[in-house]
Design an enzyme around this catalytic site. Structure first.
Site, PDB file in Angstrom:
ATOM      1  N   HIS A 188      41.875  33.181  25.827  1.00  0.00           N
ATOM      2  CA  HIS A 188      43.267  33.423  25.466  1.00  0.00           C
ATOM      3  C   HIS A 188      43.376  34.143  24.117  1.00  0.00           C
ATOM      4  CE1 HIS A 188      47.250  31.773  26.635  1.00  0.00           C
ATOM      5  NE2 HIS A 188      47.513  32.468  25.555  1.00  0.00           N
ATOM      6  N   ARG A 288      50.005  42.426  37.345  1.00  0.00           N
ATOM      7  CA  ARG A 288      49.636  41.074  37.811  1.00  0.00           C
ATOM      8  C   ARG A 288      50.908  40.346  38.235  1.00  0.00           C
ATOM      9  NH1 ARG A 288      45.770  41.377  33.038  1.00  0.00           N
ATOM     10  NH2 ARG A 288      43.715  40.807  33.843  1.00  0.00           N
ATOM     11  N   ARG A 324      49.141  44.434  42.197  1.00  0.00           N
ATOM     12  CA  ARG A 324      48.243  43.497  42.884  1.00  0.00           C
ATOM     13  C   ARG A 324      49.084  42.363  43.464  1.00  0.00           C
ATOM     14  NH1 ARG A 324      43.963  40.522  39.179  1.00  0.00           N
ATOM     15  NH2 ARG A 324      45.766  39.259  38.652  1.00  0.00           N
ATOM     16  N   GLU A 413      35.923  42.168  42.776  1.00  0.00           N
ATOM     17  CA  GLU A 413      35.629  41.249  41.669  1.00  0.00           C
ATOM     18  C   GLU A 413      34.752  40.092  42.130  1.00  0.00           C
ATOM     19  OE1 GLU A 413      39.371  39.770  40.162  1.00  0.00           O
ATOM     20  OE2 GLU A 413      40.239  39.694  42.155  1.00  0.00           O
ATOM     21  N   ASN A 436      36.582  41.101  34.819  1.00  0.00           N
ATOM     22  CA  ASN A 436      36.598  39.731  34.263  1.00  0.00           C
ATOM     23  C   ASN A 436      35.981  38.769  35.269  1.00  0.00           C
ATOM     24  OD1 ASN A 436      38.120  40.933  32.266  1.00  0.00           O
ATOM     25  ND2 ASN A 436      40.071  40.260  33.116  1.00  0.00           N
ATOM     26  N   ASP A 437      36.488  38.824  36.498  1.00  0.00           N
ATOM     27  CA  ASP A 437      35.938  37.918  37.501  1.00  0.00           C
ATOM     28  C   ASP A 437      34.567  38.374  37.977  1.00  0.00           C
ATOM     29  OD1 ASP A 437      37.679  35.688  37.892  1.00  0.00           O
ATOM     30  OD2 ASP A 437      39.190  37.106  38.567  1.00  0.00           O
ATOM     31  N   CYS A 484      39.941  47.546  36.152  1.00  0.00           N
ATOM     32  CA  CYS A 484      41.158  46.931  35.616  1.00  0.00           C
ATOM     33  C   CYS A 484      40.876  45.652  34.826  1.00  0.00           C
ATOM     34  CB  CYS A 484      42.160  46.645  36.734  1.00  0.00           C
ATOM     35  SG  CYS A 484      41.570  45.460  37.956  1.00  0.00           S
TER      36      CYS A 484
HETATM   37  C1  PEP Z   1      39.665  40.766  36.635  1.00  0.00           C
HETATM   38  O1  PEP Z   1      39.246  39.754  37.202  1.00  0.00           O
HETATM   39  O2  PEP Z   1      38.947  41.532  35.982  1.00  0.00           O
HETATM   40  C2  PEP Z   1      41.093  41.119  36.697  1.00  0.00           C
HETATM   41  C3  PEP Z   1      41.507  42.280  36.307  1.00  0.00           C
HETATM   42  O3  PEP Z   1      41.953  40.193  37.144  1.00  0.00           O
HETATM   43  P1  PEP Z   1      42.392  38.860  36.380  1.00  0.00           P
HETATM   44  O4  PEP Z   1      41.942  38.960  34.958  1.00  0.00           O
HETATM   45  O5  PEP Z   1      43.872  38.800  36.529  1.00  0.00           O
HETATM   46  O6  PEP Z   1      41.674  37.823  37.174  1.00  0.00           O
HETATM   47 MG    MG Z   2      40.397  38.727  38.676  1.00  0.00          MG
END
Ligand code: PEP
Ligand code: MG
Length: 559
Positions: A188, A288, A324, A413, A436-437, A484
């Protein structure tokens, strides 16, 4: 430290650099003693109730003053201070003879444990509860809240970690930079720091050794904090800052040889659109949608959604806007989706899995998107989160086409999708990589857990090879490959991602200028060479250092 030069390292957020004196965040209040109260329970109850009400008011006032994301965070905390289950628990503990301070502390702590044990997003809310508890106990004791220190002159804020409220409320005129001991690149604190353009180093081992008043250089591009730097080093920082401020031309994203790279924004609400356009967003690479409905008890209706999407699309006439569909679950649970409690929600029925179980919710969303697209000039692209294979790809693409949506893709992801990217790319209009995921799952490291932050590194060659598989598949099928996740906001990594096959980069709007400037320093051939170096590195740190060294050498002798 007597003038001795020392260095602390962590994970840099963005590329900025700052120099200034350290001011430490005060330590949290000590745990209230567990002694029997000298007063009647009724008296203690009244004290607790007054402190909770005052804390609710404080949080709402702070929220109204801060506005934007901070307002939502603070209002959610204000609600926690009035949660009936917590109030009942406090009452019971006081009836059993506890002091108001102790009862508040224990009641909030027990709920904090429950949330933390759920992991992911809920664990983050556990930290918010702890913050509320500290505020109430500070009120009861009549002591100052251990919050952000106040100073007339600018400073580098050093803390164990910051609560979301602390980060959201930082006075950007005073806080030159942020150094925290805890937190990873997708925590965060890091996400808010990036969105606010604050120079930050998180997960900084050794941050506890930094003392008030010591001069430090915080360099986010290397993740380093240099203590007691030389005069020359300070002068170099000033020069770098001045140079940094110069580059801000709003030309369309491109490499040095003119290869276009669309620079898009990640958004969570139509309210953020105007600021993103101002910062040079050429469209939206990730909207998002779940953020619109975090507070909703029920699935939103078609009309309500259509209005939100129209507001978003209206800000980008003629531009690409990638929306998304709901990514509910794990770190983003909604009240209405997914339905069942899960021990390990990041590996549970989240994203497309949850939507498939609740197809009417997905159908309503696609309907609302199709209606909004029909009434707008923006170029709407729609994608599904957490798709793992051909079956899920075909399911989503055919359903979206039923509603007349023109450009339909998926978010890659889950590592399975990266491995099977060739099969998937043939069946979609585009692929967008959620780094990220993808990093969390490739490295088996919870994206919200500070203790495994070092694994949460999108520079890791294992992650980069996954991305290469997607980039290659996109190129072979002639499909757009976007990025993304937060990785696109790291300028040097952005160049590597283009070398791996990314054609679009989407990020928090505050990072667009730095990424635009870095792309302009490299040709496509150079980006591919850097990408080759990165995937052959043996660790994330190794990839970073070989790429930075090669990029510096290439920029100083371009031919
Ligand atoms: C990700 O997972 O990189 C992504 C862009 O989605 P979120 O951060 O919303 O899971
Ligand atoms: Mg994600």
């Amino acid at each position: 430290m007597g003038g001795q030069i020392m260095q602390v390292t962590g994970i840099g957020v963005g590329r900025g650099i700052a120099v200034g004196p350290v001011l430490r965040m005060p330590e949290p209040l000590p745990e209230p003693e567990d002694v029997t109260s000298e007063f009647e329970p009724l008296v203690e109850l009244e004290r607790a109730s007054a402190a909770l009400t005052a804390t609710t008011t404080d949080l709402n006032v702070l929220g109204a003053r801060a506005g934007g994301d901070a307002k939502d965070v603070l209002e959610a905390q204000a609600l926690m201070a009035q949660d009936p289950a917590v109030l009942e628990d406090i009452e019971e503990r006081i009836s059993g003879g506890k002091t108001a301070e102790r009862a508040v502390f224990e009641a909030f702590r027990s709920y904090q444990y429950v949330l933390e044990s759920m992991g992911g997003y809920m664990a983050g809310r556990g930290a918010d509860l702890k913050d509320v508890s500290q505020r109430v106990v500070a009120r009861l004791k009549g002591v100052a809240l251990p919050g952000i220190p106040v100073s007339d002159t600018p400073f580098v804020l050093v803390a164990g970690d910051l609560s979301p409220a602390d980060t959201a409320l930082l006075d950007l005129d005073k806080v030159l930079a942020l150094v925290t001991r805890d937190g990873g690149p997708t925590s965060h604190t890091a996400i808010l720091a990036r969105a606010k353009g604050i120079v930050a180093v998180v997960g900084a081992i050794g941050a506890d050794e930094l003392g008030d008043g010591e001069t430090v250089i915080v360099d986010a591009s290397t993740g380093s904090v240099v203590v007691n730097p030389s005069e020359q080093a300070i002068a170099d920082v000033e020069e770098r800052r001045a140079k940094h401020a110069e580059v801000a031309p709003l030309t369309p994203g491109a490499l040095a040889d003119g290869t276009p790279v669309s620079l898009l924004a990640n958004l969570g609400s139509p309210d953020e659109a105007a600021a993103a356009v101002e910062l040079g967003a050429e469209g939206v690479g990730l909207f998002r949608t779940e953020f619109l409905f975090l507070g909703s008890e029920e699935a939103p209706g078609v009309d309500e959604q259509r209005e939100q999407y129209l507001a978003l699309l209206g800000a980008f006439p003629g531009k690409k806007v990638v929306v998304r569909v709901l990514d509910a679950g794990a770190d983003k649970p909604l009240a209405f989706l997914p339905e069942a409690h899960e021990e390990n929600p990041a590996l549970g029925r989240r994203g497309i899995r949850a939507l498939r179980d609740a197809e009417p919710v997905l159908r309503d969303q696609l309907q609302a998107l199709a209606e909004a697209a029909a009434r707008s000039d923006a170029d709407l692209w729609v994608m599904a989160p957490m798709v793992a294979d051909v079956g899920e790809t075909e399911y989503f693409v055919s359903l979206a086409r039923e509603f007349g949506l023109k450009t339909v893709g998926i978010t890659a992801e889950v590592p399975a999708a990266a491995v099977l990217a060739d099969q998937i790319a043939e069946r979609t209009d585009f692929v967008s990589v959620g780094t990220n995921d993808l990093t969390q799952y490739t490295m088996a490291a919870d994206r919200l857990l500070g203790t495994v932050a070092s694994y949460q590194d999108p520079w890791h060659p294992a992650v980069l090879r996954m991305i290469k598989s997607i980039g290659d598949a996109g190129a072979a099928a002639g499909k757009t490959v976007g990025i993304c996740g937060e990785a696109a906001a790291d300028p040097m990594l952005a160049v590597v991602l283009v070398g791996l096959g990314a054609t679009d980069l989407s990020m928090t709007a505050a990072a667009l200028a730095d990424v635009r400037a870095e792309l302009l320093r490299h040709t496509f051939a150079q980006a591919r060479e850097l990408a080759a170096l990165a995937i052959n590195a043996t660790s994330g740190a190794d990839a970073r250092s070989v790429v930075s060294a090669a990029a510096a050498a290439a920029v100083s002798s371009p031919h």
